[in-house]
Design a protein around this motif. Structure first.
Motif, short mmCIF file in Angstrom:
data_model
loop_
_atom_site.label_atom_id
_atom_site.label_comp_id
_atom_site.label_asym_id
_atom_site.label_seq_id
_atom_site.Cartn_x
_atom_site.Cartn_y
_atom_site.Cartn_z
N ARG A 223 0.81 -1.22 0.00
CA ARG A 223 0.00 0.00 0.00
C ARG A 223 0.84 1.27 0.00
O ARG A 223 2.04 1.22 0.29
CB ARG A 223 -0.86 0.04 1.26
N MET A 224 0.16 2.37 -0.24
CA MET A 224 0.79 3.68 -0.19
C MET A 224 1.39 3.93 1.19
O MET A 224 2.44 4.56 1.31
CB MET A 224 -0.27 4.75 -0.51
N SER A 225 0.73 3.40 2.24
CA SER A 225 1.26 3.60 3.59
C SER A 225 2.60 2.88 3.77
O SER A 225 3.46 3.32 4.54
CB SER A 225 0.26 3.11 4.64
N ASP A 226 2.80 1.76 3.04
CA ASP A 226 4.09 1.06 3.09
C ASP A 226 5.17 1.94 2.45
O ASP A 226 6.29 2.04 2.97
CB ASP A 226 4.00 -0.28 2.35
N LEU A 227 4.81 2.56 1.32
CA LEU A 227 5.75 3.47 0.65
C LEU A 227 6.13 4.59 1.61
O LEU A 227 7.31 4.91 1.78
CB LEU A 227 5.10 4.06 -0.61
N LEU A 231 9.90 5.27 3.06
CA LEU A 231 10.58 6.53 2.71
C LEU A 231 10.84 7.39 3.95
O LEU A 231 11.86 8.08 4.04
CB LEU A 231 9.76 7.31 1.68
N GLN A 232 9.92 7.33 4.91
CA GLN A 232 10.13 8.10 6.14
C GLN A 232 11.35 7.56 6.90
O GLN A 232 12.19 8.33 7.36
CB GLN A 232 8.89 8.01 7.04
N SER A 233 11.43 6.25 6.97
CA SER A 233 12.57 5.62 7.63
C SER A 233 13.88 6.01 6.95
O SER A 233 14.87 6.36 7.59
CB SER A 233 12.38 4.11 7.61
N PHE A 234 13.85 5.98 5.61
CA PHE A 234 15.03 6.37 4.83
C PHE A 234 15.42 7.82 5.12
O PHE A 234 16.60 8.13 5.39
CB PHE A 234 14.75 6.17 3.33
N GLY A 307 1.91 -2.56 -5.99
CA GLY A 307 3.31 -2.27 -5.71
C GLY A 307 3.56 -0.78 -5.58
O GLY A 307 2.75 0.03 -6.03
N PHE A 308 4.64 -0.46 -4.92
CA PHE A 308 5.07 0.94 -4.94
C PHE A 308 6.45 1.04 -5.57
O PHE A 308 7.20 0.04 -5.61
CB PHE A 308 5.03 1.57 -3.54
N ALA A 309 6.74 2.22 -6.08
CA ALA A 309 8.07 2.47 -6.67
C ALA A 309 8.46 3.89 -6.33
O ALA A 309 7.62 4.74 -6.04
CB ALA A 309 8.02 2.27 -8.19
N PHE A 310 9.76 4.12 -6.31
CA PHE A 310 10.24 5.49 -6.08
C PHE A 310 11.58 5.64 -6.78
O PHE A 310 12.24 4.66 -7.14
CB PHE A 310 10.37 5.77 -4.57
N GLY A 311 11.95 6.88 -7.01
CA GLY A 311 13.24 7.13 -7.66
C GLY A 311 13.87 8.39 -7.08
O GLY A 311 13.17 9.34 -6.74
#
Ligand code: 2NL
Length: 344
Positions: A223-227, A231-234, A307-311
């Motif tokens: 989910r979006m909450s997982d993303l 990202l918050q942890s990062f 899925g989520f993705a980020f860049g």
């Protein structure tokens, strides 16, 4: 005569004993045993002796001559040995000398930032995948929901090798390749770091070649909450535990919905300064939920998995973190720039 010979012998032996150089020994040899020396002289005068005495005296003279000669040889040998030893002593290598200091190298600051980011994601259970920099049009665009007429496919925007191959413009093609290999069997949890290329004019914030790190997680109930959590942890680990994040709506062709992530300014804490241009927030990356078309094209069923993705651009992360004002510093390799990061 006998006494004379004995005295000569003693004199000679004492002198030989006292001699301290080869030259002295040579002189003693000449003085006592030479043609003009006393022993030769005595031997020459033998004729005057009686027939009875002659052989005795001759014998004695020869013995003394031999004794002096032997002593000379002996002393010569001792001195030669001493000379060799002295020479060896002088020529030994002093292994107690301290070695010359070896200059220690370091990884490039950009490499360090990339490895730091990799470590953070490895710690959250992601694997690292790497792929080709020369890509097919299909993996770079088509598989990522960028159809033939999409503006991002403009020849102007990329370095084409042939009509169908180009230098990848992002690392996402490797995510598509990874998903395709799994034949719809998740989960997928990878980050893909690597070089990417865009047709851009180099300036303080643009480079025709730069680095990208993309992340992808696909599975049931992603989910979006997982993303947001990942990202918050990062963000906290990279920029400090006090950091807050915010997600703003955005657009990318391969995610829906799409977001951009800001972190609270690490310079002013959010009150507004020159680093965050008075807003209190700094944009650091983009991401979103993987577009159903992308999942489908890579062999996953968007009805079953999400899925989520980020860049993100590690140059930008490094520039923010270390106050670097020009992206070109990473690539011009001025050692004065590089050396400033030896302590981190
Ligand atoms: C940015 C934003 C992004 C992705 C990259 C991605 C990859 C696959 C599927 C879906 Cl395979 N998405 N990557 C998604 C959103 C944003 O990058 O600003 N990069 C520097």
């Amino acid at each position: 005569m006998q006494e004379r010979l004995q005295t000569l012998k003693e004199e000679a032996l004492t002198q030989i004993e006292a001699a301290s150089s080869m030259k002295e020994l040579q002189d003693i040899r000449v003085a006592y045993l030479g043609k003009k020396g006393p022993i030769t002289e005595i031997l020459r005068g033998m004729g005057k002796l009686s027939a009875e005495e002659r052989p005795k005296m001759g014998q004695l003279a020869n013995d003394i001559r031999a004794a002096i000669s032997e002593k000379l040889d002996e002393k010569t040998q001792v001195m030669e040995k001493a000379a060799v030893e002295e020479k060896l002593k002088k020529e030994t290598i002093d292994i107690t000398l301290p070695g010359r200091p070896v200059k220690k190298g370091n990884h490039h600051p950009l490499t360090r930032v990339i490895e730091e980011i990799e470590d953070l994601f490895l710690g959250m259970g992601f694997s690292i995948a790497e792929g080709p920099e020369v890509e097919t049009d299909y993996y770079n665009f088509e598989a990522l929901n960028l159809p033939k007429d999409h503006p991002a496919r403009d020849m102007q925007d990329s370095f084409y090798v042939t009509e169908e191959t180009l230098l990848r413009t992002h690392t996402s093609p490797m995510q598509a390749r990874t998903m395709e290999k799994l034949n719809g069997e998740g989960p997928v949890k990878i980050i893909v770091p690597g070089k990417v290329y865009r047709r851009d004019t180099d300036d303080a914030t643009h480079s025709h070649q730069f680095m990208q790190i993309e992340g992808l997680m696909v599975g049931e109930d992603v989910r979006m909450s997982d993303l947001k959590g990942v990202l918050q942890s990062f963000a906290k680990k990279m920029f400090g535990e006090e950091r807050e994040i915010r997600l703003r709506p955005s657009f990318f062709p391969f995610t829906e919905p799409s977001v951009e992530m800001d972190i609270s300014c690490f310079n002013c804490g959010g009150s507004g300064c020159s680093v965050c241009k008075g807003t209190g927030w700094i944009e650091i990356l983009g991401g979103g939920m993987v577009h159903p078309n992308v999942l489908r094209m890579s062999g996953f069923d968007p009805e079953k998995v999400t899925g989520f993705a980020f860049g993100m651009g590690p140059e930008r992360i490094a520039m923010l973190k270390y106050g670097i004002d020009d992206i070109r510093h990473f690539y011009t390799n001025d050692s004065r720039f590089i050396k400033q990061f030896n302590h981190i």
